[in-house]
Design an enzyme around this catalytic site. Structure first.
Site, PDB file in Angstrom:
ATOM      1  N   CYS A  71      -5.332   4.451  -3.799  1.00  0.00           N
ATOM      2  CA  CYS A  71      -5.357   4.718  -2.361  1.00  0.00           C
ATOM      3  C   CYS A  71      -4.053   5.443  -2.000  1.00  0.00           C
ATOM      4  O   CYS A  71      -2.972   4.995  -2.364  1.00  0.00           O
ATOM      5  CB  CYS A  71      -5.490   3.422  -1.566  1.00  0.00           C
ATOM      6  SG  CYS A  71      -7.011   2.538  -1.932  1.00  0.00           S
ATOM      7  N   CYS A  76      -2.554  -1.212  -9.811  1.00  0.00           N
ATOM      8  CA  CYS A  76      -3.890  -1.066  -9.233  1.00  0.00           C
ATOM      9  C   CYS A  76      -4.485   0.246  -9.719  1.00  0.00           C
ATOM     10  O   CYS A  76      -3.774   1.223  -9.911  1.00  0.00           O
ATOM     11  CB  CYS A  76      -3.820  -1.074  -7.703  1.00  0.00           C
ATOM     12  SG  CYS A  76      -5.457  -1.145  -6.924  1.00  0.00           S
ATOM     13  N   ASN A  82       3.339   0.980   6.637  1.00  0.00           N
ATOM     14  CA  ASN A  82       4.665   0.641   6.119  1.00  0.00           C
ATOM     15  C   ASN A  82       5.101   1.697   5.109  1.00  0.00           C
ATOM     16  O   ASN A  82       4.456   1.851   4.077  1.00  0.00           O
ATOM     17  CB  ASN A  82       4.634  -0.731   5.432  1.00  0.00           C
ATOM     18  CG  ASN A  82       4.394  -1.834   6.440  1.00  0.00           C
ATOM     19  OD1 ASN A  82       5.057  -1.911   7.460  1.00  0.00           O
ATOM     20  ND2 ASN A  82       3.402  -2.680   6.182  1.00  0.00           N
ATOM     21  N   CYS A 141      -0.773   3.656  -0.347  1.00  0.00           N
ATOM     22  CA  CYS A 141      -0.329   2.347  -0.838  1.00  0.00           C
ATOM     23  C   CYS A 141       0.651   2.525  -1.982  1.00  0.00           C
ATOM     24  O   CYS A 141       0.379   3.273  -2.931  1.00  0.00           O
ATOM     25  CB  CYS A 141      -1.547   1.549  -1.304  1.00  0.00           C
ATOM     26  SG  CYS A 141      -1.103  -0.072  -1.974  1.00  0.00           S
ATOM     27  N   SER A 192      -9.354  -9.665   0.147  1.00  0.00           N
ATOM     28  CA  SER A 192      -9.378  -8.333   0.747  1.00  0.00           C
ATOM     29  C   SER A 192      -9.796  -7.318  -0.313  1.00  0.00           C
ATOM     30  O   SER A 192      -9.275  -7.314  -1.426  1.00  0.00           O
ATOM     31  CB  SER A 192      -7.971  -8.000   1.270  1.00  0.00           C
ATOM     32  OG  SER A 192      -7.937  -6.689   1.775  1.00  0.00           O
ATOM     33  N   CYS A 194       2.851  -5.167   3.870  1.00  0.00           N
ATOM     34  CA  CYS A 194       1.615  -4.660   3.269  1.00  0.00           C
ATOM     35  C   CYS A 194       1.842  -3.305   2.632  1.00  0.00           C
ATOM     36  O   CYS A 194       2.419  -2.412   3.242  1.00  0.00           O
ATOM     37  CB  CYS A 194       0.543  -4.436   4.340  1.00  0.00           C
ATOM     38  SG  CYS A 194      -0.016  -5.906   5.111  1.00  0.00           S
ATOM     39  N   HIS A 248      -9.739   1.710   7.096  1.00  0.00           N
ATOM     40  CA  HIS A 248      -8.768   2.804   7.300  1.00  0.00           C
ATOM     41  C   HIS A 248      -9.325   4.102   7.877  1.00  0.00           C
ATOM     42  O   HIS A 248      -8.566   4.975   8.286  1.00  0.00           O
ATOM     43  CB  HIS A 248      -7.985   3.123   6.024  1.00  0.00           C
ATOM     44  CG  HIS A 248      -7.433   1.915   5.355  1.00  0.00           C
ATOM     45  ND1 HIS A 248      -6.647   1.015   6.019  1.00  0.00           N
ATOM     46  CD2 HIS A 248      -7.571   1.443   4.097  1.00  0.00           C
ATOM     47  CE1 HIS A 248      -6.310   0.039   5.185  1.00  0.00           C
ATOM     48  NE2 HIS A 248      -6.861   0.270   4.037  1.00  0.00           N
ATOM     49  N   CYS A 268       0.693 -14.292   0.288  1.00  0.00           N
ATOM     50  CA  CYS A 268      -0.003 -13.070  -0.120  1.00  0.00           C
ATOM     51  C   CYS A 268       0.084 -12.977  -1.642  1.00  0.00           C
ATOM     52  O   CYS A 268       1.171 -12.913  -2.206  1.00  0.00           O
ATOM     53  CB  CYS A 268       0.668 -11.879   0.572  1.00  0.00           C
ATOM     54  SG  CYS A 268      -0.089 -10.311   0.162  1.00  0.00           S
ATOM     55  N   GLU A 289       4.412  -9.246  -7.584  1.00  0.00           N
ATOM     56  CA  GLU A 289       5.066  -9.838  -6.436  1.00  0.00           C
ATOM     57  C   GLU A 289       4.117 -10.737  -5.652  1.00  0.00           C
ATOM     58  O   GLU A 289       2.923 -10.474  -5.556  1.00  0.00           O
ATOM     59  CB  GLU A 289       5.609  -8.735  -5.524  1.00  0.00           C
ATOM     60  CG  GLU A 289       6.729  -7.973  -6.208  1.00  0.00           C
ATOM     61  CD  GLU A 289       7.357  -6.906  -5.334  1.00  0.00           C
ATOM     62  OE1 GLU A 289       8.444  -6.444  -5.706  1.00  0.00           O
ATOM     63  OE2 GLU A 289       6.781  -6.528  -4.303  1.00  0.00           O
TER      64      GLU A 289
HETATM   65  N1  SAH Z   1      -6.948  -3.852  -2.951  1.00  0.00           N
HETATM   66  C1  SAH Z   1      -7.167  -4.743  -1.856  1.00  0.00           C
HETATM   67  C2  SAH Z   1      -6.015  -5.666  -1.524  1.00  0.00           C
HETATM   68  C3  SAH Z   1      -4.601  -5.098  -1.500  1.00  0.00           C
HETATM   69  S1  SAH Z   1      -4.009  -4.180  -0.142  1.00  0.00           S
HETATM   70  C4  SAH Z   1      -7.552  -3.944  -0.628  1.00  0.00           C
HETATM   71  O1  SAH Z   1      -7.528  -2.719  -0.674  1.00  0.00           O
HETATM   72  O2  SAH Z   1      -7.932  -4.544   0.372  1.00  0.00           O
HETATM   73  C5  SAH Z   1      -3.784  -5.197   1.233  1.00  0.00           C
HETATM   74  C6  SAH Z   1      -3.859  -4.408   2.556  1.00  0.00           C
HETATM   75  O3  SAH Z   1      -2.674  -3.626   2.812  1.00  0.00           O
HETATM   76  C7  SAH Z   1      -5.002  -3.431   2.533  1.00  0.00           C
HETATM   77  O4  SAH Z   1      -5.681  -3.410   3.737  1.00  0.00           O
HETATM   78  C8  SAH Z   1      -4.269  -2.134   2.298  1.00  0.00           C
HETATM   79  O5  SAH Z   1      -5.049  -1.055   2.628  1.00  0.00           O
HETATM   80  C9  SAH Z   1      -3.045  -2.308   3.151  1.00  0.00           C
HETATM   81  N2  SAH Z   1      -1.977  -1.334   2.846  1.00  0.00           N
HETATM   82  C10 SAH Z   1      -1.770  -0.695   1.687  1.00  0.00           C
HETATM   83  N3  SAH Z   1      -0.698   0.119   1.766  1.00  0.00           N
HETATM   84  C11 SAH Z   1      -0.201  -0.006   3.012  1.00  0.00           C
HETATM   85  C12 SAH Z   1       0.931   0.553   3.683  1.00  0.00           C
HETATM   86  N4  SAH Z   1       1.747   1.399   3.069  1.00  0.00           N
HETATM   87  N5  SAH Z   1       1.149   0.181   4.953  1.00  0.00           N
HETATM   88  C13 SAH Z   1       0.346  -0.712   5.564  1.00  0.00           C
HETATM   89  N6  SAH Z   1      -0.733  -1.282   4.970  1.00  0.00           N
HETATM   90  C14 SAH Z   1      -1.008  -0.939   3.705  1.00  0.00           C
END
Ligand code: SAH
Length: 392
Positions: free
Chosen positions: A126, A122, A314, A129, A207, A357, A231, A115, A102
């Site tokens: 995490c 991935c 989110n 996510c 990022s 995000c 985080h 974006c 996406e």
């Molecule tokens: N892998 C990279 C880029 C992708 S994530 C990274 O970790 O930076 C892009 C951003 O969205 C990151 O800061 C990630 O931690 C955040 N993110 C991931 N899941 C999320 C969620 N459910 N709600 C809000 N932000 C989130």
């Protein structure tokens, strides 16, 4: 026809896989042409969104025939696109018949941010996510990364240097960009090239969840803005949320950020902090983060060397996390601002189309089997919930 000629025919070079240097080499070495011809082709592809060599009218007939024989401009296939009520636009792009990723465009006052994804799925896992629940399949090629920009630019009628709709790119879609280093760096070079999308260095942001050695390599090989997904400001909590922290703990990560910022005067780093209710959003967490950020400013001897971007969590199906209440988000921000840490709250966009995000999922043929484990967990949770309800 001799079948061998068919099987032996070399695959055509997808020109989207090459940055300016690579394309010049291809013109000189493979096509036996002048290097500057590559520039004309770049403009056709990235400024005018033309992929058919026959339509590139300022190229001679002979060159066009050579290009037909040896090259192609293969862009990602739009499988599905979805505009949001707030102007956000999401594309589901087919990558190889099985997988899809996406890309999301987010217009805002005077700017338009795309974006972009770097991997199919991935591998970092995490906890908060949704891409993580999909598991991991593979890295995207340079063509597949810059192809996302191409698709969005064409849709928007973007003309670099003139009709600029696309002003920023953030590598914040699916995947960890520093785990796909070469392809991401090459794609970012086309984003910043005048013959590509002409974006200023600081308007292309990578990022990372904190791949320390690759941050150092990035400092050597590219020149873009860096955002770090933090985080949590202590190792215990961060290791839980971002497992990569066990390998590269906060002190090492902050040192790498300092090295990155030092290579240029007045360079700042953005620290992303997703706020999850009761997990990392309490006043003590805010104070801890403020201390860490002030430490960074002090080490850099610069005000606002560290900027904080707070992202309200989110939600996605099956997650155990919740978004922090508005009051807690404001209080968290205030603690940081009171400590003189430049802090923004990222407004949630594209909520209604799951384009916010951490909500990007695409379609991943999972090679890590994480999706199956996640489903199992979901089912277990659902039956436990059912049992609870039965008990009431
Ligand atoms: N892998 C990279 C880029 C992708 S994530 C990274 O970790 O930076 C892009 C951003 O969205 C990151 O800061 C990630 O931690 C955040 N993110 C991931 N899941 C999320 C969620 N459910 N709600 C809000 N932000 C989130």
């Amino acid at each position: 026809m001799n079948p061998e000629t068919v099987t032996d025919a070399p695959a055509k070079q997808n020109l989207l896989d090459l940055d300016r240097r690579g394309l010049e080499d291809f013109f000189a070495d493979t096509l036996g042409e002048k290097r500057f011809r590559a520039h004309q082709v770049m403009k056709w592809v990235h400024h005018r969104h033309v992929t058919d060599f026959d339509a590139m009218t300022d190229l001679g007939k002979v060159l066009r025939a050579k290009l037909q024989a040896h090259a192609e401009v293969r862009v990602p296939q739009v499988q599905f696109e979805k505009p949001s009520t707030d102007g956000t636009h999401k594309w589901l792009l087919g990558m190889d018949g099985k997988n899809a990723i996406e890309a999301v465009f987010i217009p805002d006052k005077g700017r338009g941010t795309l974006c972009v994804s770097s991997q199919v799925g991935c591998a970092l896992n995490c906890q908060f996510c949704s891409t993580a629940t999909q598991g991991f399949n593979r890295n995207l090629s340079t063509a597949e990364i810059i192809g996302q920009v191409w698709v969005a630019a064409k849709h928007l009628g973007n003309v670099p240097h003139r009709q600029r709709k696309l002003t920023n790119v953030v590598m914040m879609g699916m995947g960890e960009p520093l785990m796909n280093f070469d392809n991401v760096v090459r794609a970012m070079s086309v984003m910043r090239d005048d013959l590509g999308y002409g974006l200023a260095n600081k308007r292309v942001t990578l990022s990372t969840a904190g791949m320390v050695p690759m941050i150092d390599r990035l400092a050597e090989e590219s020149d873009v803005s860096l955002a770090v997904s933090l985080h949590a400001a202590n190792d215990e909590l961060r290791s839980e949320l971002v497992p990569l922290n066990k390998k590269y703990p906060i002190a090492e990560l902050m040192a790498a950020c300092q090295r990155y910022a030092r290579r240029k005067p007045r360079e700042s780093i953005t620290f992303e902090y997703t706020l999850m209710k009761g997990v990392n959003d309490q006043p003590a967490h805010a104070r801890e983060l403020a201390r860490l950020m002030r430490g960074f400013d002090n080490a850099m001897q610069m005000k606002d060397a560290a900027k904080v971007n707070l992202i309200p969590f989110n939600p996605f199906p099956g997650t155990r996390f919740e978004r922090s209440p508005e009051g807690d988000i404001r209080a968290f921000q205030k603690t940081l601002l009171d400590s003189h840490v430049l802090t923004m709250v990222r407004r949630t966009r594209g909520d209604d189309i799951d384009a916010a995000c951490g909500q990007l999922k695409g379609q991943v043929v999972d090679r890590t089997r994480r999706q199956a484990e996640f489903r199992k967990r979901l089912d277990a949770q659902a039956s436990a919930d059912g049992a609870d309800r039965a008990a009431v």
